[in-house]
Design a protein around this motif. Structure first.
Motif, PDB file in Angstrom:
ATOM      1  N   GLU A  67     -13.459   8.565   8.069  1.00  0.00           N
ATOM      2  CA  GLU A  67     -13.916   9.271   9.252  1.00  0.00           C
ATOM      3  C   GLU A  67     -14.945   8.485  10.053  1.00  0.00           C
ATOM      4  OE1 GLU A  67     -15.234  13.137   8.116  1.00  0.00           O
ATOM      5  OE2 GLU A  67     -13.253  13.774   7.401  1.00  0.00           O
ATOM      6  N   MET A  68     -15.353   7.314   9.555  1.00  0.00           N
ATOM      7  CA  MET A  68     -16.346   6.541  10.282  1.00  0.00           C
ATOM      8  C   MET A  68     -15.788   5.951  11.571  1.00  0.00           C
ATOM      9  SD  MET A  68     -18.393   3.047   9.205  1.00  0.00           S
ATOM     10  CE  MET A  68     -19.553   3.781   8.055  1.00  0.00           C
ATOM     11  N   PHE A  69     -14.553   5.434  11.525  1.00  0.00           N
ATOM     12  CA  PHE A  69     -13.968   4.777  12.686  1.00  0.00           C
ATOM     13  C   PHE A  69     -13.438   5.822  13.676  1.00  0.00           C
ATOM     14  CE2 PHE A  69     -12.753   0.490  10.474  1.00  0.00           C
ATOM     15  CZ  PHE A  69     -14.073   0.335  10.091  1.00  0.00           C
ATOM     16  N   PRO A  70     -13.291   5.448  14.941  1.00  0.00           N
ATOM     17  CA  PRO A  70     -12.753   6.380  15.941  1.00  0.00           C
ATOM     18  C   PRO A  70     -11.372   6.901  15.574  1.00  0.00           C
ATOM     19  CG  PRO A  70     -13.758   4.492  17.016  1.00  0.00           C
ATOM     20  CD  PRO A  70     -13.730   4.182  15.542  1.00  0.00           C
ATOM     21  N   GLU A  71     -10.984   7.998  16.204  1.00  0.00           N
ATOM     22  CA  GLU A  71      -9.751   8.711  15.886  1.00  0.00           C
ATOM     23  C   GLU A  71      -8.512   7.827  15.960  1.00  0.00           C
ATOM     24  OE1 GLU A  71      -7.315  11.726  14.641  1.00  0.00           O
ATOM     25  OE2 GLU A  71      -9.510  11.723  14.684  1.00  0.00           O
ATOM     26  N   LYS A  72      -8.472   6.856  16.878  1.00  0.00           N
ATOM     27  CA  LYS A  72      -7.280   6.009  17.033  1.00  0.00           C
ATOM     28  C   LYS A  72      -6.935   5.249  15.763  1.00  0.00           C
ATOM     29  CE  LYS A  72      -7.331   1.780  18.687  1.00  0.00           C
ATOM     30  NZ  LYS A  72      -7.369   0.604  19.579  1.00  0.00           N
ATOM     31  N   TYR A  73      -7.920   5.042  14.899  1.00  0.00           N
ATOM     32  CA  TYR A  73      -7.688   4.271  13.679  1.00  0.00           C
ATOM     33  C   TYR A  73      -7.217   5.152  12.512  1.00  0.00           C
ATOM     34  CZ  TYR A  73     -10.062   0.564  16.198  1.00  0.00           C
ATOM     35  OH  TYR A  73     -10.395  -0.381  17.144  1.00  0.00           O
ATOM     36  N   ARG A  74      -7.346   6.469  12.636  1.00  0.00           N
ATOM     37  CA  ARG A  74      -7.004   7.372  11.545  1.00  0.00           C
ATOM     38  C   ARG A  74      -5.527   7.262  11.180  1.00  0.00           C
ATOM     39  NH1 ARG A  74     -10.088  11.743  11.191  1.00  0.00           N
ATOM     40  NH2 ARG A  74     -11.633  10.294  12.016  1.00  0.00           N
ATOM     41  N   ASN A  75      -5.266   6.981   9.920  1.00  0.00           N
ATOM     42  CA  ASN A  75      -3.911   6.855   9.349  1.00  0.00           C
ATOM     43  C   ASN A  75      -3.163   5.605   9.814  1.00  0.00           C
ATOM     44  OD1 ASN A  75      -4.276   9.352   8.020  1.00  0.00           O
ATOM     45  ND2 ASN A  75      -3.591  10.456   9.852  1.00  0.00           N
ATOM     46  N   GLY A  76      -3.821   4.753  10.596  1.00  0.00           N
ATOM     47  CA  GLY A  76      -3.220   3.483  10.983  1.00  0.00           C
ATOM     48  C   GLY A  76      -3.385   2.436   9.892  1.00  0.00           C
ATOM     49  N   ALA A  77      -2.776   1.266  10.096  1.00  0.00           N
ATOM     50  CA  ALA A  77      -2.758   0.225   9.069  1.00  0.00           C
ATOM     51  C   ALA A  77      -3.593  -0.982   9.480  1.00  0.00           C
ATOM     52  CB  ALA A  77      -1.327  -0.227   8.800  1.00  0.00           C
ATOM     53  N   PHE A  78      -4.409  -1.459   8.561  1.00  0.00           N
ATOM     54  CA  PHE A  78      -5.091  -2.742   8.704  1.00  0.00           C
ATOM     55  C   PHE A  78      -4.361  -3.758   7.816  1.00  0.00           C
ATOM     56  CE2 PHE A  78      -8.564   0.128   9.924  1.00  0.00           C
ATOM     57  CZ  PHE A  78      -9.027  -0.499  11.069  1.00  0.00           C
ATOM     58  N   ILE A  79      -4.154  -4.958   8.340  1.00  0.00           N
ATOM     59  CA  ILE A  79      -3.471  -6.011   7.577  1.00  0.00           C
ATOM     60  C   ILE A  79      -4.303  -7.289   7.661  1.00  0.00           C
ATOM     61  CG2 ILE A  79      -1.348  -7.351   7.286  1.00  0.00           C
ATOM     62  CD1 ILE A  79       0.090  -5.111   8.876  1.00  0.00           C
ATOM     63  N   ALA A  80      -4.591  -7.896   6.518  1.00  0.00           N
ATOM     64  CA  ALA A  80      -5.331  -9.159   6.461  1.00  0.00           C
ATOM     65  C   ALA A  80      -4.343 -10.315   6.441  1.00  0.00           C
ATOM     66  CB  ALA A  80      -6.213  -9.201   5.209  1.00  0.00           C
ATOM     67  N   PHE A  81      -4.468 -11.207   7.424  1.00  0.00           N
ATOM     68  CA  PHE A  81      -3.613 -12.397   7.485  1.00  0.00           C
ATOM     69  C   PHE A  81      -4.402 -13.614   7.034  1.00  0.00           C
ATOM     70  CE2 PHE A  81      -1.215  -9.505  10.160  1.00  0.00           C
ATOM     71  CZ  PHE A  81       0.093  -9.799   9.806  1.00  0.00           C
ATOM     72  N   HIS A  82      -3.857 -14.260   6.040  1.00  0.00           N
ATOM     73  CA  HIS A  82      -4.523 -15.315   5.290  1.00  0.00           C
ATOM     74  C   HIS A  82      -4.339 -16.703   5.913  1.00  0.00           C
ATOM     75  CE1 HIS A  82      -4.877 -17.569   1.239  1.00  0.00           C
ATOM     76  NE2 HIS A  82      -6.045 -16.993   1.419  1.00  0.00           N
ATOM     77  N   GLY A  83      -3.384 -16.799   6.852  1.00  0.00           N
ATOM     78  CA  GLY A  83      -3.044 -18.107   7.395  1.00  0.00           C
ATOM     79  C   GLY A  83      -2.037 -18.825   6.508  1.00  0.00           C
ATOM     80  N   SER A 113       0.834  -1.197   0.000  1.00  0.00           N
ATOM     81  CA  SER A 113       0.000   0.000   0.000  1.00  0.00           C
ATOM     82  C   SER A 113       0.871   1.250   0.000  1.00  0.00           C
ATOM     83  CB  SER A 113      -0.911   0.010   1.232  1.00  0.00           C
ATOM     84  OG  SER A 113      -1.768   1.134   1.225  1.00  0.00           O
ATOM     85  N   TRP A 114       0.446   2.261  -0.743  1.00  0.00           N
ATOM     86  CA  TRP A 114       1.110   3.549  -0.726  1.00  0.00           C
ATOM     87  C   TRP A 114       0.463   4.387   0.377  1.00  0.00           C
ATOM     88  CZ3 TRP A 114       5.423   5.171  -3.088  1.00  0.00           C
ATOM     89  CH2 TRP A 114       5.739   6.529  -2.999  1.00  0.00           C
ATOM     90  N   ASN A 115       1.271   4.816   1.337  1.00  0.00           N
ATOM     91  CA  ASN A 115       0.782   5.623   2.449  1.00  0.00           C
ATOM     92  C   ASN A 115       0.815   7.096   2.034  1.00  0.00           C
ATOM     93  OD1 ASN A 115       0.346   7.043   4.826  1.00  0.00           O
ATOM     94  ND2 ASN A 115       1.576   5.658   6.085  1.00  0.00           N
ATOM     95  N   LYS A 116      -0.352   7.651   1.747  1.00  0.00           N
ATOM     96  CA  LYS A 116      -0.428   9.018   1.234  1.00  0.00           C
ATOM     97  C   LYS A 116      -0.043  10.055   2.276  1.00  0.00           C
ATOM     98  CE  LYS A 116      -4.038   7.828  -2.109  1.00  0.00           C
ATOM     99  NZ  LYS A 116      -5.441   8.053  -2.520  1.00  0.00           N
ATOM    100  N   GLN A 117      -0.114   9.699   3.555  1.00  0.00           N
ATOM    101  CA  GLN A 117       0.236  10.649   4.600  1.00  0.00           C
ATOM    102  C   GLN A 117       1.728  10.979   4.593  1.00  0.00           C
ATOM    103  OE1 GLN A 117      -1.950  12.248   6.725  1.00  0.00           O
ATOM    104  NE2 GLN A 117      -3.448  11.316   5.346  1.00  0.00           N
ATOM    105  N   PHE A 138      -0.351   4.189  13.819  1.00  0.00           N
ATOM    106  CA  PHE A 138       0.789   4.885  13.222  1.00  0.00           C
ATOM    107  C   PHE A 138       0.842   6.329  13.700  1.00  0.00           C
ATOM    108  CE2 PHE A 138       1.789   1.482  10.463  1.00  0.00           C
ATOM    109  CZ  PHE A 138       2.911   1.808   9.708  1.00  0.00           C
ATOM    110  N   GLU A 139       2.060   6.821  13.784  1.00  0.00           N
ATOM    111  CA  GLU A 139       2.305   8.246  13.943  1.00  0.00           C
ATOM    112  C   GLU A 139       3.384   8.612  12.943  1.00  0.00           C
ATOM    113  OE1 GLU A 139       3.754  11.520  17.257  1.00  0.00           O
ATOM    114  OE2 GLU A 139       2.880   9.614  17.929  1.00  0.00           O
ATOM    115  N   GLY A 140       3.018   9.374  11.949  1.00  0.00           N
ATOM    116  CA  GLY A 140       3.967   9.665  10.879  1.00  0.00           C
ATOM    117  C   GLY A 140       4.258   8.413  10.077  1.00  0.00           C
ATOM    118  N   ALA A 141       5.539   8.139   9.855  1.00  0.00           N
ATOM    119  CA  ALA A 141       5.940   7.033   8.986  1.00  0.00           C
ATOM    120  C   ALA A 141       6.069   5.696   9.707  1.00  0.00           C
ATOM    121  CB  ALA A 141       7.269   7.375   8.309  1.00  0.00           C
TER     122      ALA A 141
END
Length: 423
Positions: free
Chosen positions: A329-345, A226-230, A364-367
């Protein structure tokens, strides 16, 4: 007349407000959240139950959904879904595209698709769910492989496309996956695979080796990218190597085999070398060590000293397959700019129980990550103890963010799609 015009504007605004309110009311989660568990305040509904063996997923601004398929369904490789009633569930499911594969992205009015040997694009048609049939070749020349063949792509918004080229090997052994076989040194695979290649995002018929640029190397296989636009940087999560105890039982036992090496979360900068196949990351020692194929004993560092470390390490063999930086903006502030990762097993934890089959969140905070990872969505496998990947009912593989900030998850067994919302 002026007062009538003002009254009309007010009534129109009220009508739009009521329409939005009605749409929100219609979006009702399933009583059991589609069989998955979520943090308090979150719920989920099933968008579609079975569309074929889904891989990655992309959403258009109008909410239309596109899923890449591992195998053809109705002789097509892309599932196209639309919700015409506003209840969040797909009531139109059609198929398009002649290619199958993993990578899928909406970019510049096209649907880009990463088959196992090429990246192509299909034109989107205004108002139409199905993309046009006249596809164009963007990048080609990738070798046909039998393992780590997925070609996910990402865009930086500056005219460039980045394509993962997985290494068709476990550890570049002279005799592939053979007990005690040494590694080839230097590893010839790195000339055409085991890294990220950079292309122009809209130039046709680019060849990997003559037109593409090797952006980074030493990456065994990174389906999640993923490209992190932030911060304007590329991030990937790597599938680590397998079979330490099978090939080198004098050094590793089965428990070490199940836990090592880490699945690595990389910030990928131009020219970076992450060490595969010569090195792997030991999350317990918190450093890269020399692989046994190259003389390592589980502790030696040597040539691995200058290889790039991950920004975060996960347990071994849980199969990261998609990565998404949340900007909604739907999720709470703690999730803003953080990363979700799907683990397939994965399959290489035996005789220990298999693990993975969940979606995690990394703040995440920054990079860089600002805290530990946590399981966000779980229960996809349907059972508690998993001895084999075949035991899992569903395996999360693709992630996407909806226009309203909801999170979509697609499964690779049957193509079930969940939409996770917060209220």
């Amino acid at each position: 007349m002026k007062h009538l015009f003002v009254l009309f504007i007010v009534l129109a605004a009220f009508s739009c407000s009521q329409q939005k309110k009605t749409d929100t009311v219609k979006l009702t989660a399933d009583a059991d959240n589609g069989g998955i568990t979520l943090p308090e305040g979150f719920s989920a509904l099933v968008v579609a139950d079975e569309i074929g063996r889904g891989r990655h997923i992309a959403l258009n601004d109008n909410g239309d959904i596109y899923v890449s398929l591992r195998d053809h369904d109705e002789n097509k490789g892309i599932a196209c879904l639309r919700d015409t009633t506003g209840d969040g569930r797909a009531d139109v499911i059609e198929y398009a595209g002649e290619h199958t594969g993993t990578g899928i992205k909406l970019h510049k009015g096209y649907l880009y698709f990463g088959s196992d040997t090429a990246v192509v694009r299909y034109p989107l048609q205004s108002g139409e769910l199905l993309p046009g049939n006249n596809w164009e070749m963007i990048a080609r020349g990738f070798p046909q492989e039998r393992q780590h063949e997925a070609k996910p792509m990402e865009f930086d918004g500056q005219g460039n496309m980045y394509v993962t080229v997985g290494a068709p090997a476990n550890a570049c052994m002279e005799q592939m996956r053979t007990k005690g076989s040494p590694g080839m040194d230097p590893c010839p695979i790195l000339e055409y695979a085991g890294g990220i290649w950079k292309f122009k995002d809209d130039v046709l018929n680019q060849d990997q080796l003559t037109d593409g640029e090797r952006y980074a190397t030493g990456i065994r296989h990174a389906v999640a990218n993923s490209w992190n636009k932030q911060v304007n940087e590329l991030y990937v999560v790597q599938h680590g190597r397998d079979q330490l105890s099978q090939f080198f039982p004098e050094i590793f036992d089965d428990k070490q085999n199940a836990e090592l090496p880490a699945e690595e979360f990389f910030l990928v900068t131009e020219g970076a070398d992450f060490g595969w196949p010569y090195c792997y990351y030991d999350q317990f020692r918190e450093k890269k060590v020399l692989a046994p194929e190259y003389g390592g004993d589980g502790e030696m560092v040597e040539r691995c000293e200058n290889k790039m470390d991950p920004i975060m390490a996960f347990p071994g063999h849980i199969g990261p397959n998609d990565l998404l930086f949340y900007s909604g903006e739907m999720f709470p502030e703690k999730y803003r700019n953080g990363a979700f990762i799907a683990f397939h097993g994965s399959w290489n934890r035996a005789p220990e129980p298999q693990s993975g089959y969940f979606v995690v969140f990394v703040p995440f905070e920054g990079a860089y990550p600002s805290g530990d990872w946590e399981i966000f969505a779980d229960g996809f496998a349907g059972i508690e103890t998993i001895s084999s990947t075949r035991d899992a009912e569903y395996r999360p593989c693709g992630l996407a963010q909806g226009p309203d900030g909801s999170l979509y998850v697609v499964d690779s067994n049957k193509g079930k799609i969940w939409r996770i919302i917060h209220s």
